[in-house]
Structure formats: C-alpha cells, structure tokens
Motif scaffolding. Structure first.
Motif, PDB file in Angstrom:
ATOM      1  N   GLU A  57      -8.025   8.789   1.804  1.00 23.84           N
ATOM      2  CA  GLU A  57      -7.589   8.830   0.409  1.00 23.84           C
ATOM      3  C   GLU A  57      -7.996  10.137  -0.250  1.00 23.84           C
ATOM      4  OE1 GLU A  57      -9.417   6.512  -3.133  1.00 23.84           O
ATOM      5  OE2 GLU A  57      -7.800   5.223  -2.385  1.00 23.84           O
ATOM      6  N   THR A  59      -7.215  12.333  -4.227  1.00 16.52           N
ATOM      7  CA  THR A  59      -6.886  11.985  -5.607  1.00 16.52           C
ATOM      8  C   THR A  59      -6.078  13.080  -6.288  1.00 16.52           C
ATOM      9  OG1 THR A  59      -8.937  12.945  -6.478  1.00 16.52           O
ATOM     10  CG2 THR A  59      -8.994  10.615  -5.843  1.00 16.52           C
ATOM     11  N   ASP A 372       3.847   4.257   1.250  1.00 12.15           N
ATOM     12  CA  ASP A 372       3.205   5.108   0.240  1.00 12.15           C
ATOM     13  C   ASP A 372       2.137   6.020   0.832  1.00 12.15           C
ATOM     14  OD1 ASP A 372       4.723   3.672  -1.623  1.00 12.15           O
ATOM     15  OD2 ASP A 372       3.134   2.186  -1.897  1.00 12.15           O
ATOM     16  N   SER A 373       2.403   6.563   2.011  1.00 12.93           N
ATOM     17  CA  SER A 373       1.423   7.442   2.643  1.00 12.93           C
ATOM     18  C   SER A 373       2.103   8.706   3.141  1.00 12.93           C
ATOM     19  CB  SER A 373       0.706   6.729   3.792  1.00 12.93           C
ATOM     20  OG  SER A 373       1.571   6.547   4.899  1.00 12.93           O
ATOM     21  N   ARG A 390      -3.263   8.840   1.671  1.00 11.25           N
ATOM     22  CA  ARG A 390      -2.620   8.353   0.454  1.00 11.25           C
ATOM     23  C   ARG A 390      -3.196   9.101  -0.741  1.00 11.25           C
ATOM     24  NH1 ARG A 390      -2.746   3.432   3.448  1.00 11.25           N
ATOM     25  NH2 ARG A 390      -0.620   2.590   3.683  1.00 11.25           N
ATOM     26  N   ARG A 392      -4.366   8.757  -4.623  1.00 10.57           N
ATOM     27  CA  ARG A 392      -4.746   7.851  -5.716  1.00 10.57           C
ATOM     28  C   ARG A 392      -4.863   8.648  -7.005  1.00 10.57           C
ATOM     29  NH1 ARG A 392      -9.700   6.421  -7.882  1.00 10.57           N
ATOM     30  NH2 ARG A 392     -10.799   7.524  -6.194  1.00 10.57           N
ATOM     31  N   GLY A 393      -4.299   8.124  -8.058  1.00 12.07           N
ATOM     32  CA  GLY A 393      -4.391   8.780  -9.351  1.00 12.07           C
ATOM     33  C   GLY A 393      -5.698   8.480 -10.051  1.00 12.07           C
ATOM     34  N   ASP A 398      -1.279   7.910 -12.301  1.00 19.04           N
ATOM     35  CA  ASP A 398      -1.092   6.764 -11.409  1.00 19.04           C
ATOM     36  C   ASP A 398      -1.068   7.208  -9.946  1.00 19.04           C
ATOM     37  OD1 ASP A 398       1.437   8.037 -11.515  1.00 19.04           O
ATOM     38  OD2 ASP A 398       2.452   6.167 -10.997  1.00 19.04           O
ATOM     39  N   ASP A 399      -1.179   6.211  -9.037  1.00 23.40           N
ATOM     40  CA  ASP A 399      -1.098   6.467  -7.609  1.00 23.40           C
ATOM     41  C   ASP A 399       0.317   6.901  -7.230  1.00 23.40           C
ATOM     42  OD1 ASP A 399      -3.646   5.420  -7.717  1.00 23.40           O
ATOM     43  OD2 ASP A 399      -3.132   3.542  -6.699  1.00 23.40           O
ATOM     44  N   HIS A 401       3.616   6.491  -5.234  1.00 25.11           N
ATOM     45  CA  HIS A 401       4.376   5.434  -4.577  1.00 25.11           C
ATOM     46  C   HIS A 401       5.711   5.993  -4.099  1.00 25.11           C
ATOM     47  CE1 HIS A 401       1.896   3.360  -7.697  1.00 25.11           C
ATOM     48  NE2 HIS A 401       1.607   2.583  -6.667  1.00 25.11           N
ATOM     49  N   ASP A 425       6.978  11.014  -6.992  1.00 24.40           N
ATOM     50  CA  ASP A 425       6.381   9.692  -7.209  1.00 24.40           C
ATOM     51  C   ASP A 425       7.431   8.772  -7.818  1.00 24.40           C
ATOM     52  OD1 ASP A 425       4.683   7.538  -7.660  1.00 24.40           O
ATOM     53  OD2 ASP A 425       3.782   8.393  -9.463  1.00 24.40           O
ATOM     54  N   SER A 443       3.430  14.776  -8.790  1.00 25.34           N
ATOM     55  CA  SER A 443       1.984  14.961  -8.906  1.00 25.34           C
ATOM     56  C   SER A 443       1.526  16.139  -8.067  1.00 25.34           C
ATOM     57  CB  SER A 443       1.249  13.688  -8.474  1.00 25.34           C
ATOM     58  OG  SER A 443       1.433  12.653  -9.416  1.00 25.34           O
TER      59      SER A 443
END
Length: 459
Positions: A57, A59, A372-373, A390, A392-393, A398-399, A401, A425, A443
């Motif tokens: 993960e 960010t 989502d990866s 992945r 993450r936000g 937000d994450d 997707h 996203d 993002s």
C-alpha cells in the motif's frame, strides 16, 4: 504567449533541453503479424504460476477536482493522463488528461485546473465533435521551423489523432494547450464516415520517439484486436500523420487441455487493447489486452515485427464464459472452471506505462482495474512480475478505484523528486461528491513511495 509565437528553437522543453530529457529517460529494436491463435502455454514466462502475494500500500494526498459524466458536468468522464515535464523547471510541469466528450483538462502539480479544452469538431470537411480517449506527450516535434512539445490525443468520434502544442511556459501559461492538428487527416481504421460511426475507432494511444529520429504513434481500435502505427509529419504548417503499418493480434487462444478459448465479449466486439506504452530505449511496445493480459510487441520504424509474446494473463484467462443478453454479463459455463490465469491482473487490464531506472533497469506498471490495484513487472529480460500495489487516500483524498489510464515521469517533477505517477480514479468518492453523476478524477502518487514499498531499485 502561444507556443507558436516564440522565436525558433526557444528554450523550455525544446531543442537541446528536450533531447536531454529524452536521454534521461533511448536505440530501437527491429521487428509482422502474430498468429491467429496464440498458445496459452509457453508464452507466459512463469507469470501465470507466480504465487499470489498481497499488494503493498502507498498513499496519496493530492487529487484533481471531480469531473462529472452528466449533462450538467459537460459529459466529462476522466480516462487517461499524461505528464509534460519542464526540463528547465520541473515544478512548472503540467498534467494533461482526457475527459472524453468533455475534452481535455490541464492541471498543475498541486492539481489545480489551469485549462479546460472543449472536444471541438475536428478540422475536416465531414467533421464531428470530438471524444478524447487517450493522451501522450511528444517532445521536440518539428513545426514551423521550431521544435515544439505536443499533447497527442486519440479522438474516437473522428477516428484520428489530434495534436495540441504545449506552451513552454507550462503551468505559468495562460493557455497551456493550442490545437495544431492538420486538416482532413485520414481515418485510422475506416474508409469513410459510415464506418467511423460504428464507433469501433481510435482508442488507446502511445507516442514513440526512437533515437534515430522521428515521432510515431501507436493507436488501438475499440472493439477489435487491431493496432496501427503512424508517423507524425508537418503538413501545411500543422501536424498530421501518415500510416506505417497495422496488425491484428490474437482473439483466440489454444489452452493446455486442447480447447480453444475466446474471451467473452458483447456480440460484435472483440477482445480489445487500450493501455499501451513504448519503451523508448528498446522499441518494445507493452500493450494491455483488457480481457487477456499484458503483451510485448516489437516495433521498428517500418512497423510491427514478429517479436511478440504474452507476458502475463488476467486471472480468469481460459475460463469459458457465455454472454447473457438479458444481464449483458458473461457467466462461466462451468462454475468450477479455474482457467489458467496469472495472479496479478484482474480484468480489465488497463493503463500501462514504464518507469526507467538506472541503465537497463526499470519497471512496467499496469492498471489491474478489476481489483483496484497496479501490477509491476521487470522492464527487461523476461519481464518477471515483481509485485503489486494499491493507492490509499489520506487527508481527505479517497482511495483509487477502477483505475483506467496512468502515466509515469521517471525524473524529478517538482516536489516529487523520485518521479511522479498520475492515475485515473473511478468512481471518485468522498464528501460533497455526487455519485449519481458518474464522478471521476486523477490522483498524484510519489514514485519513490512505490519503489520503497516494493523494495525496488530507482534511478
């Protein structure tokens, strides 16, 4: 100031500065049509049997304003980004994204919108309003006695490529993009407007600028397995192209059990490609066939070559499905069928780009839209898989997707000193977002964070 009004060979990302940037990221390989059936075994290089490992993960705290695919939002559906790097001041770089019927958007490195470009009619006698699907950047293209940097865009409603000169002032420019598309360019995949209106037209897109010179564009066709290569040329003081070669990739695959597998699609639709990227140093095209997997395909300035292979397969590769016209979904004929797929890509396999490390090192990054990866492979050798991640936000972001397109800058870009990844996203979510209007955005991710999380070498 318009990029076309500056003195010949002015600074910014033109002339020597442009060449230096390309060098920092460049000889091509040699390379025609693959077989109608491609064997599912023997081309996998071990990727399909790679043991599944959980994604790491990273960010992001930086995202662009939301776009809405609605009448109120101008039918703006985000799809694909590209990063223009200012070689003299990387903090002045810009991000250009497609918004389909909503045209193009230009953002600075703080994700502020700088310009909205309408999907205007193409400059042709039988013009239709545009639908901009994918975008890439070409540096130092000859035009009007200058060398200009250009955003190169696929236009689905006109089955062609369109060109937008980038003002060397970058993020400081009042209008960073100005269209410089030549008039009445040939359709890429059809003979006439009636064929174009079927909408099986220009789709994915990647720029290739080999060391020996020239600018080429690979374009995929929506709903088929066709790829075409064109060469960019100056035409009457604007930019156009001439066709070089077209190839049809496999739509059926021989499985180890002796059966032939055809990816399940809607009637009349084939297993299409969209995400594509060309290795500037080797001339290898990396291409994502959405319901099949990731390919490597050889390129030369004469066209596609016989070098081709399936690097990795989507997880449900080989599962025999049946299309249900009522649900418009594909369902397994045998629910127990596990197929012969890989472990990293969950259909659709979408956006593709390349991180250039030191020397011959580097990595190919692919959007695994179904889970989502993002899958990561070695750029050289047998393109072994090295893991996935992945996004993450944090801090109100937000994450990620359902990512479609992505873009990577391997050089420092402003505060992203180890490189920048920009990803689509969909759906965008969070406070104040109207999820009934098809929200999307993009993002920004620090490439250094990805390298560290996967334990990979950088530049």
């Amino acid at each position: 100031m318009s990029i076309l009004s500056r003195a010949p060979l002015a600074p910014a990302l033109t002339g020597l500065a442009s060449a230096a940037l390309l060098a920092a990221l460049c000889p091509p390989a040699a390379v025609s049509a693959p077989p109608a059936h491609a064997p599912a075994h023997g081309v996998d290089r071990g990727a399909a049997t790679q043991r599944a490992v959980p994604a790491v993960e990273v960010t992001t705290d930086n995202e662009t304003p939301v776009l809405y695919d609605s009448e109120e939002g101008g039918n703006a559906s985000g799809d694909d980004p590209a990063i223009w790097v200012d070689a003299q001041d990387s903090a002045n770089s810009i991000v250009v994204v497609t918004a389909k019927e909503g045209g193009l958007r230009v953002y600075d490195l703080d994700s502020n919108e700088l310009q909205a470009v309408a999907a205007a009619e193409a400059p042709r006698e039988d013009a239709a309003a545009g639908r901009y699907n994918n975008v890439d950047i070409a540096y130092g293209v000859p035009l009007g006695g200058e060398r200009v940097d250009v955003a190169v865009v696929s236009d689905r409603y006109n089955d062609q490529v369109r060109f937008f000169a980038i003002d060397p002032a970058g993020a400081r420019a009042q209008t960073p993009l100005t269209e410089v598309t030549a008039a009445d360019l040939p359709f890429l995949f059809h003979a006439d407007r009636a064929g174009v209106d079927t909408e099986q037209t220009a789709y994915g897109l990647a720029v290739w600028q080999p060391r020996q010179g020239g600018t080429y564009v690979v374009v995929t066709q929506e709903g088929t397995t066709a790829l075409t290569l064109v060469e960019v040329m100056e035409q009457d003081g604007a930019l156009g192209y001439v066709p070089v070669d077209t190839v049809s990739m496999p739509a059926q695959f021989d499985l180890p059990d002796g059966t032939v597998w055809t990816p399940c699609e809607e009637p009349g639709v084939g297993p299409q490609f969209e995400g594509v990227a060309v290795d500037r140093r080797t001339g290898t095209l990396f291409a994502a066939q959405e319901d099949v997997g990731l390919w490597e395909i050889g390129l030369s300035t004469q066209g596609f070559t016989g070098k081709q292979g399936l690097i990795d397969r989507v997880k449900d590769f080989g599962v025999h499905d049946r299309f249900d016209p009522e649900t418009e979904e594909c369902e397994p004929i045998d629910p127990a069928d596990e197929g012969v797929g890989g472990s990293l890509l969950e259909a659709d396999a979408e956006g593709v780009d390349i991180y250039y490390g030191r020397g011959a090192n580097g990595y190919v990054v692919v959007s695994s839209q179904g889970d989502d990866s993002f899958a990561v492979y070695e750029r050289n050798g047998r393109h072994a898989p090295v893991g996935s991640f992945r996004v993450r936000g944090v801090d109100g972001v937000d994450d990620i997707h359902g990512s479609d397109g992505l873009a990577i800058a391997s050089v420092p870009v402003g505060e992203y000193t180890r490189g920048l990844l920009v990803t689509h996203d969909e759906p965008e979510s969070g406070p104040g977002v109207d999820d009934e209007q098809g929200p999307t955005n993009f993002s920004y991710v620090d490439v250094g964070d990805v390298l560290d999380a996967l334990g990979l070498r950088g530049r």
